[in-house]
Design an enzyme around this catalytic site. Structure first.
Site, PDB file in Angstrom:
ATOM      1  N   GLY A  11     -16.473   6.878  -8.372  1.00 15.38           N
ATOM      2  CA  GLY A  11     -16.369   5.745  -7.456  1.00 15.38           C
ATOM      3  C   GLY A  11     -16.311   6.201  -6.009  1.00 15.38           C
ATOM      4  O   GLY A  11     -15.708   5.545  -5.158  1.00 15.38           O
ATOM      5  N   SER A  13     -18.316   6.294  -3.510  1.00 16.43           N
ATOM      6  CA  SER A  13     -19.129   5.723  -2.426  1.00 16.43           C
ATOM      7  C   SER A  13     -18.535   4.449  -1.838  1.00 16.43           C
ATOM      8  O   SER A  13     -19.123   3.855  -0.933  1.00 16.43           O
ATOM      9  CB  SER A  13     -20.550   5.432  -2.941  1.00 16.43           C
ATOM     10  OG  SER A  13     -20.513   4.489  -4.003  1.00 16.43           O
ATOM     11  N   SER A  14     -17.366   4.038  -2.323  1.00 17.63           N
ATOM     12  CA  SER A  14     -16.762   2.813  -1.769  1.00 17.63           C
ATOM     13  C   SER A  14     -15.260   2.793  -2.012  1.00 17.63           C
ATOM     14  O   SER A  14     -14.740   3.532  -2.861  1.00 17.63           O
ATOM     15  CB  SER A  14     -17.397   1.568  -2.406  1.00 17.63           C
ATOM     16  OG  SER A  14     -17.126   1.529  -3.799  1.00 17.63           O
ATOM     17  N   GLY A  15     -14.562   1.958  -1.249  1.00 17.48           N
ATOM     18  CA  GLY A  15     -13.147   1.698  -1.465  1.00 17.48           C
ATOM     19  C   GLY A  15     -12.262   2.927  -1.463  1.00 17.48           C
ATOM     20  O   GLY A  15     -12.408   3.836  -0.636  1.00 17.48           O
ATOM     21  N   ASP A  51     -22.828   6.725 -14.351  1.00 18.96           N
ATOM     22  CA  ASP A  51     -22.259   5.503 -14.911  1.00 18.96           C
ATOM     23  C   ASP A  51     -21.159   5.934 -15.871  1.00 18.96           C
ATOM     24  O   ASP A  51     -21.443   6.483 -16.944  1.00 18.96           O
ATOM     25  CB  ASP A  51     -23.345   4.712 -15.649  1.00 18.96           C
ATOM     26  CG  ASP A  51     -22.804   3.463 -16.337  1.00 18.96           C
ATOM     27  OD1 ASP A  51     -21.587   3.198 -16.246  1.00 18.96           O
ATOM     28  OD2 ASP A  51     -23.601   2.757 -16.986  1.00 18.96           O
ATOM     29  N   SER A 129      -4.207   4.704 -11.020  1.00 19.42           N
ATOM     30  CA  SER A 129      -3.629   3.608 -11.789  1.00 19.42           C
ATOM     31  C   SER A 129      -3.366   2.440 -10.836  1.00 19.42           C
ATOM     32  O   SER A 129      -4.146   2.207  -9.918  1.00 19.42           O
ATOM     33  CB  SER A 129      -2.351   4.087 -12.481  1.00 19.42           C
ATOM     34  OG  SER A 129      -1.740   3.037 -13.200  1.00 19.42           O
ATOM     35  N   TYR A 143      -6.606  -6.183 -16.652  1.00 21.93           N
ATOM     36  CA  TYR A 143      -6.545  -5.123 -15.644  1.00 21.93           C
ATOM     37  C   TYR A 143      -5.205  -4.394 -15.741  1.00 21.93           C
ATOM     38  O   TYR A 143      -5.154  -3.162 -15.780  1.00 21.93           O
ATOM     39  CB  TYR A 143      -6.723  -5.723 -14.251  1.00 21.93           C
ATOM     40  CG  TYR A 143      -6.633  -4.720 -13.126  1.00 21.93           C
ATOM     41  CD1 TYR A 143      -7.765  -4.013 -12.717  1.00 21.93           C
ATOM     42  CD2 TYR A 143      -5.432  -4.468 -12.469  1.00 21.93           C
ATOM     43  CE1 TYR A 143      -7.693  -3.089 -11.694  1.00 21.93           C
ATOM     44  CE2 TYR A 143      -5.350  -3.541 -11.441  1.00 21.93           C
ATOM     45  CZ  TYR A 143      -6.475  -2.853 -11.055  1.00 21.93           C
ATOM     46  OH  TYR A 143      -6.408  -1.931 -10.053  1.00 21.93           O
ATOM     47  N   ALA A 145      -3.129  -4.290 -18.276  1.00 17.56           N
ATOM     48  CA  ALA A 145      -3.009  -3.591 -19.555  1.00 17.56           C
ATOM     49  C   ALA A 145      -3.803  -2.284 -19.549  1.00 17.56           C
ATOM     50  O   ALA A 145      -3.336  -1.257 -20.070  1.00 17.56           O
ATOM     51  CB  ALA A 145      -3.493  -4.493 -20.687  1.00 17.56           C
ATOM     52  N   LYS A 147      -4.551  -0.444 -16.907  1.00 17.58           N
ATOM     53  CA  LYS A 147      -3.869   0.504 -16.031  1.00 17.58           C
ATOM     54  C   LYS A 147      -2.604   1.050 -16.682  1.00 17.58           C
ATOM     55  O   LYS A 147      -2.246   2.224 -16.499  1.00 17.58           O
ATOM     56  CB  LYS A 147      -3.541  -0.153 -14.692  1.00 17.58           C
ATOM     57  CG  LYS A 147      -4.758  -0.431 -13.812  1.00 17.58           C
ATOM     58  CD  LYS A 147      -5.504   0.842 -13.444  1.00 17.58           C
ATOM     59  CE  LYS A 147      -6.578   0.600 -12.398  1.00 17.58           C
ATOM     60  NZ  LYS A 147      -7.312   1.847 -12.043  1.00 17.58           N
ATOM     61  N   THR A 178      -9.957  -3.660   0.288  1.00 18.97           N
ATOM     62  CA  THR A 178     -11.262  -3.047   0.030  1.00 18.97           C
ATOM     63  C   THR A 178     -12.219  -4.114  -0.489  1.00 18.97           C
ATOM     64  O   THR A 178     -11.855  -5.277  -0.667  1.00 18.97           O
ATOM     65  CB  THR A 178     -11.160  -1.929  -1.040  1.00 18.97           C
ATOM     66  OG1 THR A 178     -10.832  -2.533  -2.302  1.00 18.97           O
ATOM     67  CG2 THR A 178     -10.105  -0.904  -0.682  1.00 18.97           C
TER      68      THR A 178
END
Length: 265
Positions: A11, A13-15, A51, A129, A143, A145, A147, A178
């Site tokens: 991940g 490339s963002s946030g 992916d 997390s 979400y 659960a 994490k 974000t």
């Protein structure tokens, strides 16, 4: 660890992932940013298409890093996506997708790099997390659960691989400003049955995120954890979130759930 550690960030490339790439670069790391799209990858980082819901894609991406750099010292699992809505009205495919991204994607990456770290005599893994793992938010149930599963996975894995010099920890951010908020798949189906509480709960969490921390703060915290020789297994980012997590742990479950219900449901 080598003077210029080789780091892999999913991940990237963002946030939070992008912020983590930048923070690791500032610490002298050579960073490979894994994501489906190259757009947004920080300058100086090497982008590799990946992916994390695909075993083949993950294996190919890790092989590409090893071919280019010869080793992997750090893995940071940042990639994520979110869904929101009532459990009753969430279909099985959507629930499975949430776990495939957050939990199984993390697991795929760990399993892909662990043999190489073990052979090299060590490495560091940081799983991203969420405070929601400790304080589960209604209408964001899958979400939270997923994490929570990441937290349990992290602690168990840390003990499995510690004898090989591999350190594993999880970083728990709270609300972050974000693009994750806009990208979340929010489903208000059944809101009439739930008397408007689904829409209200989702709106509350979105407002909290829009007023949340700068992702750069979290990126620096993740980079710090990634470079620690003896990191705490679970690390919460931000004083207020540390206090919230402590409160939830100290309170009786009934009291903690009452507070969460008043805030979001």
């Amino acid at each position: 660890m080598q003077p210029n550690p080789i780091a892999v960030v999913t991940g990237g490339s963002s946030g939070i992932g992008r912020a983590t790439v930048t923070a690791l670069q500032e610490k002298g790391c050579c960073v490979f940013a894994l994501s489906r799209r190259a757009q947004g990858t920080p300058e100086g980082a090497t982008h590799i298409q990946c992916d994390i819901t695909s075993d083949a894609s993950v294996q190919a991406a890790v092989a590409s890093v090893l071919e280019a750099a010869g080793r992997i010292d750090i893995l940071v699992n940042c990639a994520g996506a979110g869904i929101a809505g009532a459990v009753e009205f969430t279909d099985t495919a959507a629930a499975k997708f949430q776990f495939d991204i957050l939990f199984h994607g993390t697991d795929r990456m760990c399993r892909a790099v662990l043999p190489h770290m073990r052979k090299n005599g060590g490495g560091h893994i940081v799983n991203v997390s969420s405070v929601a793992a400790v304080a589960p938010i209604p209408f964001q149930t899958y979400y939270a659960a997923a994490k929570a599963a990441v937290d349990s996975y992290t602690m168990a894995l840390a003990n499995e691989v510690r004898p090989f010099g591999i350190r594993v920890c999880a970083v728990l951010p709270g609300d972050i400003k974000t693009g994750f908020t806009a990208a979340r798949v929010s489903e208000c189906k059944g809101d009439d049955v739930y008397n408007g509480r689904i829409r209200k709960g989702i709106a509350t969490m979105e407002k909290d995120e829009e007023n949340g921390m700068d992702p750069a703060v979290v990126g620096r915290a993740i980079a710090k954890a990634a470079l620690q020789n003896n990191p705490r297994p679970l690390q919460t980012v931000g004083f207020s979130y540390k206090a919230a997590v402590l409160l939830v742990k100290l309170l009786p479950a009934r009291a903690a759930n009452f507070i969460l219900r008043k805030l979001y449901a």
